[in-house]
Design an enzyme around this catalytic site. Structure first.
Site, short mmCIF file in Angstrom:
data_model
loop_
_atom_site.label_atom_id
_atom_site.label_comp_id
_atom_site.label_asym_id
_atom_site.label_seq_id
_atom_site.Cartn_x
_atom_site.Cartn_y
_atom_site.Cartn_z
CB SER A 170 -0.96 -0.04 1.20
OG SER A 170 -1.89 1.02 1.14
CB THR A 171 1.27 4.09 2.34
OG1 THR A 171 -0.13 4.16 2.57
CG2 THR A 171 1.85 5.50 2.28
CG HIS A 196 -4.20 -1.00 -0.83
ND1 HIS A 196 -3.92 -0.94 0.51
CD2 HIS A 196 -4.73 -2.23 -1.06
CE1 HIS A 196 -4.28 -2.08 1.08
NE2 HIS A 196 -4.77 -2.88 0.15
CG MET A 289 -2.31 3.22 5.38
SD MET A 289 -2.86 4.93 5.59
CE MET A 289 -4.08 5.05 4.28
CG ASP A 292 -5.81 -5.61 2.43
OD1 ASP A 292 -6.44 -6.64 2.71
OD2 ASP A 292 -5.66 -5.21 1.27
#
Length: 356
Positions: A170-171, A196, A289, A292
């Site tokens: 993600s991030t 993401h 973050m 998931d």
């Protein structure tokens, strides 16, 4: 008891509407505040110098100086966590990916219509991204290059020919995925990746990876067979699974409910890996973050897969790997720069043995 220090934000956007909407959304949270706004980068430069914010939101298209050029200068002279504000268009996605390469932490998508209402719908996500940015490590941009053709990888033994690699991020994940894939050979087992990212962005992301990584990289398509030497990026707004088929394995895409507030979800992909591949799978959880992928990676490990996590020191945001570690899903944790070689050792049995 002393109050915790608020996250101090400067909003930079040439649209007064966007500045006002973001200010309202940010100031509604008790742990953050907008300390200044600016309508262009030259005004922003002076306010950043004076106020030293924790996070900056930055529009891409602005007068007097392009947002990307301002970001490039900011990261060279005064590295600060930046969230880019981008439009949901092909042009917007290309600019956003360039911004992430230049060191931006993450991005927010600006809706094309009914902005006031739709920005409000994303209020929780906006505040979460600001919190993540405030806690993130700002890194200098990296350059990745395609592996030299003069150094071919070792031949795949029988076990690696049956393996499949599953990656979630993600991030900070766009550059982490680039680093990971850049260290793997052109003839690697199939790789399925969930990053993401909204629709319109994943096709551009796959194309950029394809230009810099040894293997072929493409946006996944429903029903296509998975092949050696190909990395498949889950399309934005679609869950991706691997599914057993008569001729091997195929990709399944669907738009059912979000999982862990995401579509695509890493857990959805990892769950399918545990079910369909078992001990023939390798799972990797990268920077990001939230949590998931934590439960799915645990299921993969329970099914016999080898599982890796990116360590805290090399993560932009040590959220998803930490949660996966806490859930018992991470078998080994390594710095990003070591992950490719550890996966290679696991798959090919060369050099240091990666299996525990």
């Amino acid at each position: 008891m002393a109050l915790e220090k608020k996250i101090r934000v400067i909003v930079v956007d040439d649209s007064a509407l966007i500045r006002n909407l973001l200010t309202s959304i940010i100031d509604e949270a008790p742990d953050m505040e907008v300390v200044a706004t600016a309508s262009d980068p030259l005004i922003a430069r002076e306010r950043i110098r004076a106020l030293d914010p924790d996070v900056i939101t930055l529009d891409v298209e602005m007068p007097r100086m392009d947002g990307l050029e301002f970001l490039r200068r900011l990261m060279r002279l005064r590295p600060t966590p930046v969230l880019m504000i981008s439009s949901l268009t092909q042009q917007g996605s290309e600019a956003t990916l360039t911004a992430l390469e230049l060191g931006a932490i993450d991005f927010l998508s600006k809706p094309a219509h009914d902005i006031a209402r739709r920005m409000g719908d994303y209020a929780d996500e906006i505040r979460d991204k600001i919190r993540a940015a405030a806690a993130a490590k700002v890194r200098a941009p990296h350059r990745f290059h395609r592996a030299a053709e003069a150094s071919p990888p070792p031949p795949l033994p029988g076990g690696a020919q049956q393996a499949m690699l599953f990656v979630g991020a993600s991030t900070g994940g766009t550059e982490a995925i680039r680093a990971l894939l850049s260290g793997l050979p052109a003839t690697c087992p199939p790789i399925l990746v969930v990053q993401h990212m909204p629709e319109h962005f994943t096709a551009s992301f796959a194309a950029r990876l394809n230009a810099s990584c040894p293997m072929r990289v493409k946006e996944a398509e429903a029903g296509e067979p998975v092949r050696q030497g190909v990395a498949y990026i889950a399309p934005g707004d679609w869950h991706m699974r691997v599914q057993a088929a008569a001729d091997g394995f195929r990709i399944e895409l669907e738009q059912c409910d979000k999982v862990n507030r995401h579509r695509p979800s890493v857990d959805v992909l990892f769950d399918s890996a545990a079910r369909c591949l078992g001990k023939r799978a390798v799972g990797v959880i990268l920077t990001g973050m939230g949590r998931d992928g934590a439960d799915g990676l645990r299921k993969m490990r329970d099914a016999g897969a080898v599982t890796f996590g990116q360590n805290e020191a090399s993560c932009v945001v040590y959220g998803m790997p930490r949660e996966a570690m806490k859930a018992g899903g991470v078998q080994q944790e390594w710095p990003l720069e070591a992950l490719s070689s550890k996966i290679m050792a696991c798959l090919y049995g060369k050099a240091e043995k990666a299996m525990l």
